[in-house]
Design a protein around this motif. Structure first.
Motif, short mmCIF file in Angstrom:
data_model
loop_
_atom_site.label_atom_id
_atom_site.label_comp_id
_atom_site.label_asym_id
_atom_site.label_seq_id
_atom_site.Cartn_x
_atom_site.Cartn_y
_atom_site.Cartn_z
N ARG A 23 -61.97 23.84 62.32
CA ARG A 23 -63.09 24.58 63.20
C ARG A 23 -63.10 23.83 64.50
NH1 ARG A 23 -65.27 28.82 60.78
NH2 ARG A 23 -65.82 28.90 58.67
N ALA A 24 -62.78 22.86 64.46
CA ALA A 24 -62.84 21.92 65.94
C ALA A 24 -61.60 21.17 66.23
CB ALA A 24 -64.08 20.95 65.82
N ILE A 25 -60.99 21.43 67.60
CA ILE A 25 -59.96 20.57 68.01
C ILE A 25 -60.14 20.42 69.35
CG2 ILE A 25 -57.37 20.82 68.60
CD1 ILE A 25 -57.37 23.03 66.25
N TYR A 26 -60.07 18.90 69.65
CA TYR A 26 -59.72 18.41 71.09
C TYR A 26 -59.06 17.34 71.21
CZ TYR A 26 -65.05 19.25 69.42
OH TYR A 26 -66.01 19.96 68.99
N GLN A 27 -58.85 17.24 72.69
CA GLN A 27 -57.90 16.58 73.14
C GLN A 27 -58.63 15.03 73.10
OE1 GLN A 27 -55.96 17.17 76.95
NE2 GLN A 27 -55.53 15.15 77.21
N SER A 28 -58.01 13.95 72.29
CA SER A 28 -58.65 12.76 72.08
C SER A 28 -58.81 11.82 73.59
CB SER A 28 -57.75 12.11 71.16
OG SER A 28 -58.63 10.88 70.96
N GLU A 29 -59.82 11.02 73.37
CA GLU A 29 -59.75 10.13 74.37
C GLU A 29 -58.68 9.00 74.24
OE1 GLU A 29 -63.65 8.32 74.57
OE2 GLU A 29 -64.53 10.20 75.01
N PHE A 33 -53.11 11.66 71.66
CA PHE A 33 -53.43 12.23 70.30
C PHE A 33 -54.66 13.63 70.63
CE2 PHE A 33 -52.23 8.06 69.75
CZ PHE A 33 -51.89 8.03 68.28
N ILE A 34 -54.60 14.32 69.48
CA ILE A 34 -55.15 15.53 69.38
C ILE A 34 -56.19 15.14 68.25
CG2 ILE A 34 -55.41 17.94 68.74
CD1 ILE A 34 -54.43 17.53 71.20
N GLU A 35 -57.57 15.46 68.54
CA GLU A 35 -58.75 15.33 67.26
C GLU A 35 -58.85 16.51 66.70
OE1 GLU A 35 -62.54 13.26 68.40
OE2 GLU A 35 -61.45 12.25 70.23
N VAL A 36 -58.89 16.62 65.36
CA VAL A 36 -59.02 17.77 64.47
C VAL A 36 -60.36 17.38 63.66
CG1 VAL A 36 -57.96 19.15 62.73
CG2 VAL A 36 -56.64 18.37 64.38
N GLU A 37 -61.18 18.30 63.83
CA GLU A 37 -62.67 18.06 62.74
C GLU A 37 -62.77 19.42 62.10
OE1 GLU A 37 -65.33 17.46 65.70
OE2 GLU A 37 -64.94 15.32 66.16
N GLU A 38 -63.76 19.24 61.11
CA GLU A 38 -64.27 20.22 60.25
C GLU A 38 -63.22 21.00 59.66
OE1 GLU A 38 -67.25 22.64 62.27
OE2 GLU A 38 -67.86 21.03 63.81
N PHE A 39 -62.38 20.38 58.70
CA PHE A 39 -61.17 21.16 58.06
C PHE A 39 -61.72 22.29 57.15
CE2 PHE A 39 -60.18 16.68 58.54
CZ PHE A 39 -58.93 16.79 59.43
N VAL A 40 -61.14 23.27 57.11
CA VAL A 40 -61.70 24.47 56.10
C VAL A 40 -60.49 24.68 55.19
CG1 VAL A 40 -61.87 26.90 56.49
CG2 VAL A 40 -62.48 25.61 58.43
N PHE A 41 -61.06 24.62 53.98
CA PHE A 41 -60.33 24.74 52.81
C PHE A 41 -60.58 26.22 51.85
CE2 PHE A 41 -60.04 20.43 53.41
CZ PHE A 41 -58.66 20.04 53.53
N GLY A 42 -59.90 26.55 51.02
CA GLY A 42 -60.40 27.99 50.39
C GLY A 42 -62.00 28.00 50.11
N GLY A 62 -62.99 13.43 52.07
CA GLY A 62 -63.90 12.06 52.95
C GLY A 62 -63.49 11.91 54.21
N VAL A 63 -62.61 12.78 54.95
CA VAL A 63 -62.14 12.52 56.47
C VAL A 63 -62.95 13.18 57.19
CG1 VAL A 63 -60.14 12.95 58.03
CG2 VAL A 63 -59.84 11.99 55.71
N ILE A 64 -63.45 12.72 58.25
CA ILE A 64 -64.60 13.48 59.16
C ILE A 64 -63.57 14.02 60.42
CG2 ILE A 64 -66.42 13.00 60.55
CD1 ILE A 64 -67.25 10.86 59.00
N ARG A 65 -62.76 13.13 60.95
CA ARG A 65 -61.96 13.53 62.08
C ARG A 65 -60.60 12.99 61.54
NH1 ARG A 65 -64.98 10.92 65.35
NH2 ARG A 65 -66.17 12.81 65.81
N SER A 66 -59.49 13.57 62.05
CA SER A 66 -58.25 13.19 62.24
C SER A 66 -57.47 13.09 63.52
CB SER A 66 -57.31 13.97 61.01
OG SER A 66 -56.28 13.50 60.84
N TYR A 67 -56.80 12.13 63.87
CA TYR A 67 -56.24 12.00 65.17
C TYR A 67 -54.64 12.08 64.72
CZ TYR A 67 -60.67 9.95 66.68
OH TYR A 67 -62.00 9.50 66.73
N LEU A 68 -54.18 13.27 65.44
CA LEU A 68 -52.74 13.61 65.36
C LEU A 68 -52.07 13.32 66.53
CD1 LEU A 68 -53.01 16.95 63.60
CD2 LEU A 68 -52.76 14.90 62.32
N PRO A 69 -50.99 12.43 66.65
CA PRO A 69 -50.17 12.24 67.79
C PRO A 69 -49.44 13.67 68.17
CG PRO A 69 -49.18 11.05 65.80
CD PRO A 69 -50.43 11.90 65.42
#
Length: 115
Positions: A23-29, A33-42, A62-69
């Protein structure tokens, strides 16, 4: 009431292609990296179990936020509703290649310059 957007994120990770929804994607500080939050599963009450999505749930439990290169991201789409997350194995026969990364600083040749 405005509905919050849902994003489908497709990226490379360890010779696999991940497709997940958030539900949330941001450009990281952190640069690159790109920040990905609020994962949505079935849906929680869903009776049909998708093994690929279960693997994703376990990996991101248990992952709150993931940083993807940025170089690992294939595509980000805003979608109307979430779908089933997937992990696809790549056997190297794909025409998708990683951007070449420098292995270090270039080294100047040794010895006197010849004119």
């Amino acid at each position: 009431m405005a509905k919050s957007p849902i994003y489908k994120v497709i990226f490379h990770n360890n010779n696999q292609v991940y497709e997940l929804y958030a539900r949330a994607i941001y450009q990281s500080e952190m640069y690159g990296f790109i920040e990905v939050e609020e994962f949505v599963f079935g849906e929680p009450g869903q009776i049909v179990v998708n093994p690929g999505e279960e693997k994703l749930k376990n990996e991101f439990n248990g992952v709150i936020r993931s940083y993807l290169p940025m170089y690992s991201i294939i595509r980000i789409d805003e979608v109307e509703k979430e779908g089933a997350g997937k992990i696809l194995d790549t056997d190297g026969s794909s025409n998708v290649r990683h951007f070449p990364m420098a292995s270090g600083r270039p080294v100047a040749p040794k010895g006197p310059a010849k004119d």
